[in-house]
Enzyme design. Sequence first.
Site, mmCIF file in Angstrom:
data_model
loop_
_atom_site.group_PDB
_atom_site.id
_atom_site.type_symbol
_atom_site.label_atom_id
_atom_site.label_comp_id
_atom_site.label_asym_id
_atom_site.label_seq_id
_atom_site.Cartn_x
_atom_site.Cartn_y
_atom_site.Cartn_z
ATOM 1 N N GLY A 1 1.117 -1.649 0.006
ATOM 2 C CA GLY A 1 -0.183 0.004 0.103
ATOM 3 C C GLY A 1 0.551 1.198 0.170
ATOM 4 N N ARG B 1 -1.663 9.105 3.741
ATOM 5 C CA ARG B 1 -1.725 9.730 4.924
ATOM 6 C C ARG B 1 -0.569 10.752 5.485
ATOM 7 N NH1 ARG B 1 -6.705 7.672 8.021
ATOM 8 N NH2 ARG B 1 -6.904 5.965 6.378
#
Length: 454
Positions: free
Chosen positions: A11, A15
């Site tokens: 991933g 953020r």
Amino acid sequence: MSLDIVILAAGQGTRMRSALPKVLHPIAGKSMLGHVINTARQLKPQGIHVVIGHGAERVREQLAADDLNFVLQTEQLGTGHAVAQALPALTAERVLILYGDVPLIEIGTLERLLQRVSEQQLGLLTVNLNDPTGYGRIVRDGSGVVNAIVEHKDATAEQRLISEGNTGILAVPGKRLSDWLGRLSNSNAQGEYYLTDVIAMAVADGLVVATEQAADEMEVLGANDRIQLAQLERHYQYRAARCLMVQGVTLSDPARFDLRGEVTVGRDVTIDINVILEGCVIIEDGVQIGPNCVIKNSTLRTGAIIKANSHLEGAEVGEGADCGPFARLRPGSVLGAKAHVGNFVELKNATLGEGAKAGHLSYLGDAEIGARTNIGAGTITCNYDGANKFKTVLGEDVFIGSNSALVAPVTLGDRATTGAGSVITGDVPANTLAVGRAKQRNIEGWKRPVKIKK
Ligand code: UD1
Ligand code: CA
């Protein structure tokens, strides 16, 4: 039963707002993925398969090891798709799925989970949450039997009331996995191949879903942003501090202590606030460490005292020896028993014999200093000519006058003395005084300059 471990680490971690791949962000000085790999190794699996994608090359570079099989997931199409990339390499009877951004998972929890796996059963790690928003929900029937996991975005209002969340960590019988993963579809709210859909398939195939609970929420918490990263860091440190206190260490404030590596401790060690231990640190009985010290890859022998604001790296402090405040011991510094190093003294590749002293403001590099020798304030070993390093050897009971410059290579015999302010460029035999400074002249009647009046 044999075991393969798959760690999902493909991933992006948007953020984090970082150039660094998410799983390489550190907890206690080591990447999150590094922590997970460490825990995985303790389970002694036949294979550890790390699924990488975003920042794949950097991740591979930083963590490469003989026992790791890196599998590239070129597009992140979901957790089920991620595990499927590793399928060709999975041959064990059990497969455990872990996550590169869930670093605090504990070995004991995983062992409990693995015990639940058989050909007819899989093990699912769940967690009860005050706020399960975002988590997949564990759907049980009236008698408490697990039927499925429903992702938050796909859940009905009623299902969203379920407080039991999916940690994502599960252990399944290896034989079944390729069949289940092959049948996944991405017709769901996120258009992803969900690993969690495997649960309903297993139930349909007549398997039992056995659940285990993590001891605490932090253990299964992932770090998606730097706020969560900091929370995990604090929790890790709280655990480390607790573990030391249980072993008999007094910590002035467990909230102001940081371990970034491994430490072994004796009894009755006291550690004041804001101490950072890094790498491999050995602390024997009765050692006292003052506030604001950084101690890296060092050994502190019984009864050693490290005073405030000292910085040690690759050093050994002997029995009952002391250093600081504001001492700097660089790699290769060895203080013998009862040796003393005071404030603003820097040592590098230097040995102080038993009871030797360097009390103030010195640089001692590439030096061998005998027992009971005293180094006066401001003494410097001139060990470097800009190209090469040279050694200074001082015998026992030597007395170096303040502000001496010892120009290496140079050797001073036992009980030699140097006059304050000397530049010592040649060897000094034992029992001899060396004075290497200009002789003092007194000029009588000398007039001080006066300011010219304008
Ligand atoms: C997942 C679970 C959810 C659970 C939650 C716990 C699924 C479908 N959902 O949701 O039930 O409550 O974790 O945090 O599994 N990854 C890849 N490749 C991909 C997709 C993801 O490697 O294609 C990795 C990510 O880097 C991440 C992990 O898998 O480490 C979880 O993926 P993410 O998309 O964050 O899953 P969640 O939506 O959090
Ligand atoms: Ca997530």
